[in-house]
Design a protein around this motif. Structure first.
Motif, short mmCIF file in Angstrom:
data_model
loop_
_atom_site.label_atom_id
_atom_site.label_comp_id
_atom_site.label_asym_id
_atom_site.label_seq_id
_atom_site.Cartn_x
_atom_site.Cartn_y
_atom_site.Cartn_z
N ILE A 186 0.87 -1.17 0.00
CA ILE A 186 0.00 0.00 0.00
C ILE A 186 0.91 1.22 0.00
N LEU A 187 0.67 2.10 -0.96
CA LEU A 187 1.45 3.33 -1.08
C LEU A 187 0.53 4.50 -0.76
N GLU A 188 0.85 5.16 0.32
CA GLU A 188 0.08 6.33 0.77
C GLU A 188 0.81 7.60 0.33
N TYR A 189 0.06 8.66 0.11
CA TYR A 189 0.66 9.97 -0.16
C TYR A 189 0.63 10.75 1.13
N GLY A 190 1.67 11.54 1.37
CA GLY A 190 1.68 12.33 2.59
C GLY A 190 2.71 13.43 2.58
N HIS A 191 2.97 13.94 3.76
CA HIS A 191 3.92 15.04 3.95
C HIS A 191 4.95 14.66 5.01
N HIS A 192 6.15 15.12 4.81
CA HIS A 192 7.22 14.97 5.80
C HIS A 192 8.06 16.25 5.75
N TRP A 193 8.24 16.86 6.89
CA TRP A 193 9.02 18.09 6.97
C TRP A 193 10.17 17.91 7.95
N ASP A 194 11.28 18.56 7.66
CA ASP A 194 12.43 18.54 8.54
C ASP A 194 12.55 19.82 9.35
N GLU A 235 -0.43 -17.13 3.92
CA GLU A 235 0.52 -16.25 4.61
C GLU A 235 0.78 -15.04 3.71
N TYR A 236 0.72 -13.83 4.27
CA TYR A 236 0.87 -12.62 3.48
C TYR A 236 1.91 -11.69 4.12
N THR A 237 2.49 -10.85 3.28
CA THR A 237 3.38 -9.79 3.74
C THR A 237 2.83 -8.48 3.20
N LEU A 238 2.61 -7.52 4.10
CA LEU A 238 2.10 -6.21 3.72
C LEU A 238 3.20 -5.17 3.95
N THR A 239 3.54 -4.44 2.90
CA THR A 239 4.51 -3.34 3.00
C THR A 239 3.74 -2.03 2.91
N VAL A 240 3.90 -1.17 3.91
CA VAL A 240 3.24 0.13 3.95
C VAL A 240 4.29 1.20 3.66
N GLU A 241 4.05 1.98 2.60
CA GLU A 241 5.01 3.01 2.21
C GLU A 241 4.33 4.36 2.08
N LEU A 242 5.13 5.40 2.25
CA LEU A 242 4.66 6.78 2.13
C LEU A 242 5.50 7.47 1.07
N ILE A 243 4.84 8.12 0.12
CA ILE A 243 5.54 8.92 -0.87
C ILE A 243 5.27 10.39 -0.56
N HIS A 244 6.32 11.19 -0.56
CA HIS A 244 6.16 12.62 -0.31
C HIS A 244 7.14 13.40 -1.17
N ASN A 245 6.79 14.64 -1.42
CA ASN A 245 7.61 15.53 -2.25
C ASN A 245 7.56 16.91 -1.61
N VAL A 287 10.10 11.19 -2.63
CA VAL A 287 10.82 10.26 -1.76
C VAL A 287 9.81 9.21 -1.30
N VAL A 288 10.21 7.93 -1.35
CA VAL A 288 9.36 6.85 -0.85
C VAL A 288 10.02 6.29 0.40
N ALA A 289 9.27 6.32 1.50
CA ALA A 289 9.77 5.81 2.78
C ALA A 289 8.92 4.63 3.22
N THR A 290 9.55 3.58 3.69
CA THR A 290 8.83 2.41 4.20
C THR A 290 8.44 2.66 5.65
N LEU A 291 7.14 2.59 5.93
CA LEU A 291 6.65 2.80 7.30
C LEU A 291 6.62 1.50 8.09
N GLY A 292 6.53 0.38 7.38
CA GLY A 292 6.52 -0.91 8.07
C GLY A 292 6.26 -2.06 7.13
N VAL A 293 6.74 -3.23 7.53
CA VAL A 293 6.49 -4.48 6.80
C VAL A 293 5.85 -5.44 7.80
#
Length: 153
Positions: A69-77, A100-110, A117-123
């Motif tokens: 699952i690829l979510e869109y979001g925001h990340h600020w430094d 048996e399944y594996t779910l990868t949760v990712e966030l894409i932000h610009n 940038v695509v960051a993995t939030l969890g597997v």
């Protein structure tokens, strides 16, 4: 002049480190899904990080037993942009046959960078059991059920 630049650089570095961006580890609901139950993923975050709505996003893909699952979001430094209250987002990802399944949760932000940038939030690994959830039938052929049907018709 050199002392001023050093002080300014140090202040910027300390300021960036003070930014509080967070996403907790995602989770699935229900924790032990059955074959006919919908499975959802939950993500909690806030501060400098947030999941947001955007056309074309919340992309769920599956290849074999690997789900992404690829979510869109925001990340600020920078603290100035850390305006997001802590929040939990829950999205349905589907129903799955036993296995048996594996779910990868990712966030894409610009956010202020030249390319997304695509960051993995969890597997997450999860198992779908072979039992199915059946809808319970309402008996209508008993004397009481037949009476109700006659009155209503």
């Amino acid at each position: 002049m050199m002392k001023r630049r050093t002080a300014l650089l140090l202040a910027c570095l300390l300021h960036v480190q003070g930014a509080r961006a967070f996403f907790d580890r995602p989770w699935i609901t229900p924790a032990s899904p059955l074959a006919s139950e919908p499975v959802s993923v939950g993500v909690h975050g806030g501060g400098c990080d947030a999941i947001a709505e955007r056309a074309g996003f919340r992309q769920v893909t599956q290849v074999g037993n690997a789900i992404r699952i690829l979510e869109y979001g925001h990340h600020w430094d920078f603290q100035e942009f850390c305006i997001y209250d802590p929040a939990t987002v829950t999205h349905r990802i589907g129903t799955f046959p036993p296995g048996e399944y594996t779910l990868t949760v990712e966030l894409i932000h610009n956010d202020g960078v030249p390319a997304p940038v695509v960051a993995t939030l969890g597997v997450l690994a999860f198992t779908v059991s072979g039992q199915t959830v059946l809808a319970s039938a309402v008996p209508a052929t008993t004397a009481r059920g037949s009476s109700v049907l006659l009155i209503l018709s």
